[in-house]
Design a protein around this motif. Structure first.
Motif: not given
Length: 116
Positions: A23-24, A27-28, A31-35, A44, A46
């Motif tokens: 996950i880290s 997301e790094q 950043p626009e991904l939604k979990l 995730f 997009y």
């Protein structure tokens, strides 16, 4: 606490550390991904479209990072698992030490281009 967090923290430690690491990295990189929590697992999204799920398999001892458009990926084929699936290919991790961040990042970066 969000349902995805609850799900992750209920996992045995082996799977929990892999999930948190993945996950880290995701997301790094994007950043626009939604979990979200879809189909009983963290997933995730997009641009409101399924991107990649994270599925622990306790019976077989791994976590699958399954890319929704995995069969469209060209690079890192030696690392991707298709296994009788029509669209998804995944990176499979048995422990934290086997995660090759360079390959993971390359796959994430290529996969996001499929959503342009």
């Amino acid at each position: 606490m969000k349902i995805t967090d609850e799900y992750i923290y209920r996992q045995p430690e082996k799977y929990q550390v892999i999930l948190l690491h993945l996950i880290s990295v995701f997301e790094q990189e994007i950043p626009e991904l939604k979990l979200l929590f879809k189909w009983g697992i963290p997933y995730f999204y997009y641009n409101k479209k399924p991107f990649c799920y994270l599925a622990p398999n306790h019976r077989k001892g791994f976590v699958d990072a399954g890319f929704s458009r995995g069969f469209q990926l060209k690079g890192n084929q030696e690392s991707l698992v298709g296994e009788k699936r029509n669209t998804v290919k995944s990176l499979r991790y048995y422990d934290l030490e086997t995660i090759d961040n360079a390959v993971l990042i390359e796959v994430i970066r290529e996969a996001v281009l499929l959503y342009a």
